[in-house]
Design an enzyme around this catalytic site. Structure first.
Site: not given
Ligand code: FAD
Ligand code: SIN
Length: 523
Positions: A113, A228, A274, A335, A370
């Site tokens: 990437e 993104h 990005r 993103h 990032r």
């Molecule tokens: P999240 O996975 O967002 O989880 C947050 C949780 O908190 C959820 O369960 C939500 O319901 C809960 N929550 C929120 N507010 C409250 C509240 N007030 N009370 C109770 N629960 C609450 N990163 C990579 O490294 N590689 C990738 O390929 C990649 N692709 C991505 C593709 C997309 C479409 C997106 C949106 C992001 C992507 N990212 C990627 C970024 C990455 O997915 C996220 O940064 C990461 O998953 C965040 O994890 P997290 O556990 O911090 O939060």
């Molecule tokens: C992607 O698949 O382009 C998302 C990867 C990332 O946000 O790290």
């Protein structure tokens, strides 16, 4: 609903929250609350993969260098060191628990990437990496007796007395109740929905940052929002991400006259960082007076595309786009947020008893921008670390505060406002005025617009809609204030009135609540 006492409260069930809960399970009773169904999170939708220095051609030192370079001079080096050094162990452990990353023969398959100097991105089922990680983590959580889960349970506020976080108020249905615990781990993800164009699922509304700010925690580096470059732009379709891994495998960008343009902007062309790609797309959109550009895979082998990106292929097909034959209309969208609740290397925030991990946190790992696919890894590494540190907290938080408990229920107002309309206006203002390209005029205009609704910040709600709105407004104001404060451009923060970094820029912006409003500190 009765108030509860547990040993540890985890708020959020994405990669960071689940990994923290697993670490806490052997130390006492753990409750994981989550706003929606357990899988609804950014983690579930993560496509491209997870970066980790495990391939034969890679080294942790090279992953470190790439992360630092992407961060534009603002990463905390010790935090990056932890990420890249502990990353391999956390991934191998996940594989041991059943994660099935894609392979070539018997060896793990790594993709490329942007801004990675090696092929180091593991992926699963082609483009469903996050879903596979979430599946395995939920399975592991279910197998551990010490962990209880409560879905459709939204954290409303943190309970902080005498400078110690002692639990949180939770909304379930129309009831608000208190959960007391020795340690609270915020793992609520990012804040993408503060912007009208975003890749993030609807649950991601900056709740953790807002409630931590309201509890007087330090919020850091919120001007750094990653946009993104390639998100589906079709009026009838959702704002669906088209993974950077597609460009990693050879997809190219064309403007609406079907001309290639990325080489004009950066020697790495489609694989430039990005922020560079997003700004190049915006400049082409302005030049050609169009609302999108195209992502083009038509020169690639169609069987390879279907096999490598099955989720993207079938999703686009639903909207009459065959990605093996058609150009895909795309434009950027919010993103990821690099800033968040400031923590140390163990997830501890500025409030005793309160920990944060994953996208809600600012460990300093990502600096001003990032590196792709470092976020899932951060969730695993820092979720684990926060869980391990929180397990050491002692005391009975409920007994300690005795009858000084607040009654959250009596403060509910649920004012007569058109909440949906205000939500739409905030999101639009943020996208148009605090988006990819900013300046003093646009930021001041945004601030003025946001402050029209400042009375909402003092209101109390017992609906998810009302609470989210208040949180989004809080976070929108913090992002705007941070962006106004940083009079220079670095990483994902780009200002036309200050296009270079400027003097003394290698510092972080910390925001804390004060009686006069937001207090801004440079550290
Ligand atoms: P999240 O996975 O967002 O989880 C947050 C949780 O908190 C959820 O369960 C939500 O319901 C809960 N929550 C929120 N507010 C409250 C509240 N007030 N009370 C109770 N629960 C609450 N990163 C990579 O490294 N590689 C990738 O390929 C990649 N692709 C991505 C593709 C997309 C479409 C997106 C949106 C992001 C992507 N990212 C990627 C970024 C990455 O997915 C996220 O940064 C990461 O998953 C965040 O994890 P997290 O556990 O911090 O939060
Ligand atoms: C992607 O698949 O382009 C998302 C990867 C990332 O946000 O790290």
């Amino acid at each position: 609903m009765q108030d509860l006492t547990v040993d540890f409260l985890v708020i959020g069930s994405g990669v960071a929250g689940l990994r923290a809960a697993i670490e806490l399970a052997s130390h006492g009773k753990v409750l994981v609350v989550t706003k929606d169904i357990p899988t609804e999170s950014s983690t579930e939708y993560a496509q491209g993969g997870v970066a980790v220095a495990l391939s034969d051609e890679d080294e942790v030192g090279i992953h470190f260098e790439d992360t630092i370079k992407a961060g534009g001079g603002l990463c905390r080096e010790d935090a990056v060191k932890v990420l890249v050094e502990e990353g391999p162990e956390r991934i191998l452990e996940l594989i041991e628990w059943g994660a099935e990353f894609d392979k070539e023969g018997t060896k793990l398959s790594f993709t490329r990437e942007a801004a990675h100097s090696r092929r180091r991105i593991l992926h699963a089922h082609g483009d469903s990496t996050g879903r596979e990680m979430e599946r395995v983590l939920i399975k592991k959580v279910r197998s551990l007796k010490g962990i209880e889960r409560s879905q459709f349970s939204m954290a409303v506020d943190l309970i902080v007395e005498d400078g110690i976080c002692r639990g949180a108020y939770i909304l379930k249905g129309k009831d608000i109740f208190a959960v007391y615990s020795k340690a609270i781990i915020l793992a609520t993800g990012g804040a993408g929905n503060v912007f009208s164009r975003t890749t993030n699922p609807e649950v991601v509304t900056g709740d953790g940052m807002a409630i931590a700010y309201n509890a007087d925690a330090i919020i850091e580096d919120m001007e750094f929002v990653q946009f993104h470059p390639t998100v589906l732009f079709v009026s009838t379709a959702p704002q669906f991400l088209l993974s950077e891994a597609m460009r990693g495998e050879g997809a190219v960008l064309r403007n609406i006259n079907k001309e290639l343009f990325m080489k004009e902007y950066h020697p790495d062309a489609e694989l430039a960082p990005r922020d560079v790609v997003s700004r190049a797309i915006i400049s082409q959109m302005v030049r050609t007076r169009s609302r999108h550009v195209y992502l083009d895979l038509t020169h690639m082998d169609s069987e390879f595309i279907k096999h490598r990106f099955p989720r993207i292929y079938t999703t686009c097909l639903k909207y009459d786009i065959d990605i093996t034959r058609d150009l895909i209309p795309v434009s950027p969208a919010a993103h990821y947020i690099m800033g968040g609740v400031k923590t140390d290397l163990h997830g501890a925030t500025s409030i005793k008893g309160l920990y944060a991990a994953g996208e809600v946190a600012s460990t300093g790992v990502h600096g001003a921008n990032r590196l792709a696919s470092n976020s899932l890894l951060e969730g695993l590494v820092y979720g684990y670390r926060a869980g391990k540190a929180a397990a050491q907290e002692t005391g009975d938080r409920r007994q300690e505060i005795g009858d000084r408990m607040r009654d959250a229920g009596c403060r509910i107002q649920n004012p007569d406002l058109n909440l949906d309309e205000i939500r739409t206006s905030i999101r639009r203002a943020m996208w148009e005025l605090v988006g990819i390209i900013r300046c003093s005029e646009s930021l001041n205009k945004a601030k003025e617009m946001l402050l029209q609704w400042k009375d909402i910040l003092g209101m109390s709600f017992n609906t998810r809609q009302g609470l989210e709105l208040k949180n989004m407004l809080t976070v929108a104001l913090i992002i705007t204030e941070s962006a106004l404060t940083r009079k220079g451009s670095v990483g994902a923060h780009y200002r036309t009135d200050f296009p270079v970094t400027g003097e003394d820029w290698q510092r972080h912006i910390n925001i804390i609540k004060s009686k006069e409003g937001m207090k801004v500190l440079w550290v």
